[in-house]
Motif scaffolding. Structure first.
Motif, PDB file in Angstrom:
ATOM      1  N   ILE A   6       0.890  -1.157   0.000  1.00  8.07           N
ATOM      2  CA  ILE A   6       0.000   0.000   0.000  1.00  8.07           C
ATOM      3  C   ILE A   6       0.929   1.209   0.000  1.00  8.07           C
ATOM      4  CG2 ILE A   6      -1.685   1.328   1.344  1.00  8.07           C
ATOM      5  CD1 ILE A   6      -2.836  -1.309   0.292  1.00  8.07           C
ATOM      6  N   ARG A   7       0.650   2.180  -0.853  1.00  8.28           N
ATOM      7  CA  ARG A   7       1.490   3.375  -0.921  1.00  8.28           C
ATOM      8  C   ARG A   7       0.682   4.583  -0.462  1.00  8.28           C
ATOM      9  NH1 ARG A   7       5.086   4.677  -6.067  1.00  8.28           N
ATOM     10  NH2 ARG A   7       5.142   2.438  -5.808  1.00  8.28           N
ATOM     11  N   ILE A   8       1.260   5.320   0.453  1.00  7.74           N
ATOM     12  CA  ILE A   8       0.667   6.577   0.907  1.00  7.74           C
ATOM     13  C   ILE A   8       1.452   7.704   0.247  1.00  7.74           C
ATOM     14  CG2 ILE A   8       0.154   8.055   2.869  1.00  7.74           C
ATOM     15  CD1 ILE A   8       0.271   5.555   4.652  1.00  7.74           C
ATOM     16  N   ILE A   9       0.744   8.624  -0.377  1.00  6.90           N
ATOM     17  CA  ILE A   9       1.373   9.810  -0.960  1.00  6.90           C
ATOM     18  C   ILE A   9       1.296  10.923   0.082  1.00  6.90           C
ATOM     19  CG2 ILE A   9       1.205  11.570  -2.768  1.00  6.90           C
ATOM     20  CD1 ILE A   9       2.200   8.807  -3.747  1.00  6.90           C
ATOM     21  N   THR A  10       2.424  11.579   0.310  1.00 10.17           N
ATOM     22  CA  THR A  10       2.503  12.606   1.345  1.00 10.17           C
ATOM     23  C   THR A  10       3.361  13.782   0.895  1.00 10.17           C
ATOM     24  OG1 THR A  10       3.079  13.030   3.665  1.00 10.17           O
ATOM     25  CG2 THR A  10       4.476  11.482   2.476  1.00 10.17           C
ATOM     26  N   ALA A  11       3.131  14.912   1.483  1.00 13.76           N
ATOM     27  CA  ALA A  11       3.981  16.082   1.250  1.00 13.76           C
ATOM     28  C   ALA A  11       5.200  16.074   2.171  1.00 13.76           C
ATOM     29  CB  ALA A  11       3.175  17.366   1.456  1.00 13.76           C
ATOM     30  N   ASP A  12       5.212  15.145   3.165  1.00 12.83           N
ATOM     31  CA  ASP A  12       6.302  15.101   4.144  1.00 12.83           C
ATOM     32  C   ASP A  12       6.715  13.652   4.410  1.00 12.83           C
ATOM     33  OD1 ASP A  12       8.071  15.406   6.266  1.00 12.83           O
ATOM     34  OD2 ASP A  12       6.804  16.844   7.337  1.00 12.83           O
ATOM     35  N   VAL A  13       7.528  13.115   3.513  1.00 17.51           N
ATOM     36  CA  VAL A  13       7.967  11.720   3.606  1.00 17.51           C
ATOM     37  C   VAL A  13       8.684  11.449   4.922  1.00 17.51           C
ATOM     38  CG1 VAL A  13       9.513   9.972   2.605  1.00 17.51           C
ATOM     39  CG2 VAL A  13       8.077  11.381   1.115  1.00 17.51           C
ATOM     40  N   LYS A  14       9.571  12.332   5.309  1.00 19.09           N
ATOM     41  CA  LYS A  14      10.356  12.112   6.532  1.00 19.09           C
ATOM     42  C   LYS A  14       9.456  11.991   7.761  1.00 19.09           C
ATOM     43  CE  LYS A  14      13.941  14.038   9.359  1.00 19.09           C
ATOM     44  NZ  LYS A  14      15.205  13.962   9.625  1.00 19.09           N
TER      45      LYS A  14
END
Length: 135
Positions: A6-14
């Motif tokens: 499952i992949r979550i797309i985020t503006a803040d990977v860290k």
């Protein structure tokens, strides 16, 4: 056919990667500043930056911190033990303390730092245990 990740797309990977490392106790593999994976026995939780959307057709393909329809679920050995371990950390994100659901799982619900709903659960009734363990 099997679900592999499952992949979550985020503006803040860290930030999101650190959150999932904390709740799972598993160190992520950080391939690039824009992509990390938390590999578990049965599947992988991938965390991708909004920058990666260019490889899938552009920024309109997905949006970070917008999910209100999916729950990321983790079967855990003892949901009460995990709640005790994480109570302070997940307090700002807590939705529901461990509760036995009508289908026989004890469930702990909270949100990740992007607002995605996360469920830690342990089968507790004989029917639920049989469903997951085949016993």
């Amino acid at each position: 056919m099997n679900i592999v990740s499952i992949r979550i797309i985020t503006a803040d990977v860290k930030n999101l990667t650190t959150f999932y490392e904390q709740i799972t106790g598993i160190s992520a593999i950080q391939y690039t500043p824009d992509f990390a994976e938390v590999k578990m026995q049965s599947a992988t939780l991938a965390i991708g930056s909004t920058n990666t959307l260019q490889f899938f057709g552009g920024g309109e393909v997905a949006a970070s911190a917008q999910n209100r329809s999916a729950i990321i679920e983790f079967r855990v050995k003892d949901v009460d033990e995990d709640y005790q371990r994480l109570a302070k950390f997940i307090q700002p994100y807590l939705v529901q303390k461990p509760t036995i659901m009508p289908w026989g799982n004890k469930s702990l619900l909270f949100r990740d730092t992007d607002g995605n709903l996360v469920n830690f659960f342990t089968p507790v009734t004989p029917e639920a245990i049989k469903k997951f363990d085949g016993v």
